[in-house]
Write a protein that holds these residues in place. Structure first.
Motif, short mmCIF file in Angstrom:
data_model
loop_
_atom_site.label_atom_id
_atom_site.label_comp_id
_atom_site.label_asym_id
_atom_site.label_seq_id
_atom_site.Cartn_x
_atom_site.Cartn_y
_atom_site.Cartn_z
N ILE A 186 -6.50 0.39 6.66
CA ILE A 186 -6.08 1.76 6.48
C ILE A 186 -4.92 2.05 7.43
CG2 ILE A 186 -6.78 4.19 6.55
CD1 ILE A 186 -8.38 2.70 4.54
N SER A 187 -3.87 2.65 6.89
CA SER A 187 -2.74 3.05 7.72
C SER A 187 -2.20 4.38 7.22
CB SER A 187 -1.63 1.98 7.69
OG SER A 187 -1.17 1.76 6.38
N ALA A 188 -1.29 4.98 7.98
CA ALA A 188 -0.73 6.28 7.63
C ALA A 188 0.78 6.19 7.55
CB ALA A 188 -1.15 7.33 8.64
N SER A 189 1.37 7.05 6.73
CA SER A 189 2.82 7.04 6.57
C SER A 189 3.25 8.37 5.96
CB SER A 189 3.24 5.88 5.65
OG SER A 189 4.63 5.87 5.45
N LEU A 190 4.57 8.59 5.91
CA LEU A 190 5.10 9.70 5.13
C LEU A 190 5.24 9.23 3.68
CD1 LEU A 190 7.84 11.09 7.54
CD2 LEU A 190 5.47 11.84 7.26
N ALA A 191 5.22 10.14 2.76
CA ALA A 191 5.17 9.77 1.34
C ALA A 191 6.41 9.02 0.88
CB ALA A 191 4.96 11.02 0.49
N ALA A 196 5.92 10.37 -3.39
CA ALA A 196 5.93 11.83 -3.51
C ALA A 196 6.02 12.25 -4.98
CB ALA A 196 7.08 12.43 -2.71
N GLU A 197 6.85 11.55 -5.73
CA GLU A 197 6.99 11.87 -7.15
C GLU A 197 5.70 11.58 -7.91
OE1 GLU A 197 9.82 10.76 -11.01
OE2 GLU A 197 10.30 9.93 -9.04
N LYS A 198 5.05 10.47 -7.56
CA LYS A 198 3.80 10.10 -8.25
C LYS A 198 2.69 11.11 -7.97
CE LYS A 198 4.97 5.90 -9.86
NZ LYS A 198 4.97 5.56 -11.31
N ASP A 205 5.48 14.74 3.30
CA ASP A 205 4.03 14.93 3.42
C ASP A 205 3.35 13.63 3.84
OD1 ASP A 205 4.08 17.57 2.76
OD2 ASP A 205 3.45 17.31 0.68
N PRO A 206 2.25 13.72 4.60
CA PRO A 206 1.55 12.50 5.03
C PRO A 206 0.72 11.90 3.90
CG PRO A 206 0.37 14.44 5.80
CD PRO A 206 1.64 14.94 5.16
N ILE A 207 0.62 10.57 3.91
CA ILE A 207 -0.27 9.86 2.98
C ILE A 207 -1.07 8.84 3.77
CG2 ILE A 207 1.20 10.14 0.95
CD1 ILE A 207 2.08 7.17 1.39
N TYR A 228 -2.34 4.58 -2.48
CA TYR A 228 -1.59 5.57 -1.71
C TYR A 228 -2.23 6.93 -1.98
CZ TYR A 228 1.88 1.82 -1.58
OH TYR A 228 2.53 0.61 -1.41
N TYR A 229 -2.89 7.49 -0.96
CA TYR A 229 -3.66 8.72 -1.13
C TYR A 229 -2.98 9.91 -0.48
CZ TYR A 229 -7.82 5.83 -2.18
OH TYR A 229 -8.71 4.94 -2.72
N ARG A 230 -3.05 11.05 -1.15
CA ARG A 230 -2.67 12.30 -0.50
C ARG A 230 -3.60 12.51 0.69
NH1 ARG A 230 -1.25 17.09 -4.69
NH2 ARG A 230 -2.05 18.26 -2.89
N ALA A 231 -3.03 12.75 1.87
CA ALA A 231 -3.85 12.87 3.08
C ALA A 231 -4.75 14.10 3.04
CB ALA A 231 -2.95 12.93 4.31
N ASP A 232 -4.41 15.11 2.24
CA ASP A 232 -5.25 16.30 2.17
C ASP A 232 -6.43 16.12 1.23
OD1 ASP A 232 -3.97 16.33 -0.27
OD2 ASP A 232 -3.13 18.34 -0.08
N SER A 233 -6.56 14.93 0.63
CA SER A 233 -7.64 14.71 -0.34
C SER A 233 -8.49 13.48 -0.02
CB SER A 233 -7.05 14.53 -1.75
OG SER A 233 -6.39 15.69 -2.16
#
Length: 242
Positions: A186-191, A196-198, A205-207, A228-233
């Motif tokens: 698991i890692s974090a990144s900007l979209a 972002a389009e997908k 936004d963070p993913i 690649y997951y939306r971080a808010d979900s």
């Protein structure tokens, strides 16, 4: 809302169980504030300190959030995943009662990069093409994950399979392959622009990026998956015992 004061189970653990039930109820699971601590401790007939022990545990798990001067709020349920008894995405969503929609589904044949060649033990100098499944999935309201799956070229896929079916069910019924082990990163990144389009979010936004290395019962590598997951979900939990 009643605790058993004669039970050997500590009161803070009983209170925690009551709060978990509240969190999962229709009334609270969408993100409602809990009753204030004074009211809640009186209903449960326990001290505020005992109640706070239970609340602190659930705050730590990411199920509750405290807002100073406002109160304690239930975190709106997103995707919750963990390392214990791993599940397929379809199983995770079914367990959470989330109806999944496929926003995009693409099948192609691609040459794998060096990392994927190493995973499947493919000759890097003359790599065999792998079948690649790309899916954008989410709730009916919006997408929240973009998956890219590479499969071991030894699996006799034709590309004509019904990939709208649960993936591991398809592997088991059509090719007698039973997946058993998932190793994850698991890692974090900007979209960025493509993700972002997908996922219908901003490029800044963070993913969360979730890599899965999936093996069958014979420890043969089956699937190399990146989500690649939306971080808010998406919430990832880890349970460890000593």
């Amino acid at each position: 809302m009643e605790l058993n004061h004669k039970s050997n189970k500590p009161l803070h653990l009983q209170a925690e169980e009551v709060l978990r039930t509240l969190i999962d109820s229709e009334e609270y699971k969408s993100g409602k504030y809990l009753p204030n601590e004074i009211e809640l401790s009186q209903k449960l007939n326990i001290s505020r300190n005992t109640l706070r022990q239970a609340i602190n545990k659930l705050v730590f798990e990411g199920l509750l959030i405290r807002k100073k001067g406002v109160g304690t709020k239930v975190v709106q349920k997103g995707i919750i995943s963990g390392v214990k008894n791993w599940l397929s995405f379809s199983q995770e969503m079914k367990m959470l009662g989330i109806e999944i929609r496929n926003f995009e589904l693409h099948i192609s044949w691609k040459k794998p990069n060096e990392e994927i060649c190493n995973f499947f033990n493919i000759d890097k100098k003359n790599p065999i093409k792998c079948i690649v499944l790309e899916r954008v999935r989410g709730k009916k309201e919006y997408p929240f994950v973009y998956f890219i799956s590479y499969f071991n070229p030894k699996i006799p896929f034709t590309g004509e399979e019904d990939f709208t079916r649960p993936l591991y069910e398809l592997l088991e019924k059509e090719y007698q392959i039973t997946v058993k082990t998932s190793k994850e990163q698991i890692s974090a990144s900007l979209a960025g622009e493509e993700i972002a389009e997908k996922l219908d979010i901003k490029t800044t936004d963070p993913i969360l990026i979730r890599k899965r290395f999936v093996y069958d019962t014979n420890n043969t590598p089956i699937e190399y998956n990146i989500g690649y997951y939306r971080a808010d979900s998406f919430t990832y939990t880890i349970e460890a015992e000593r």
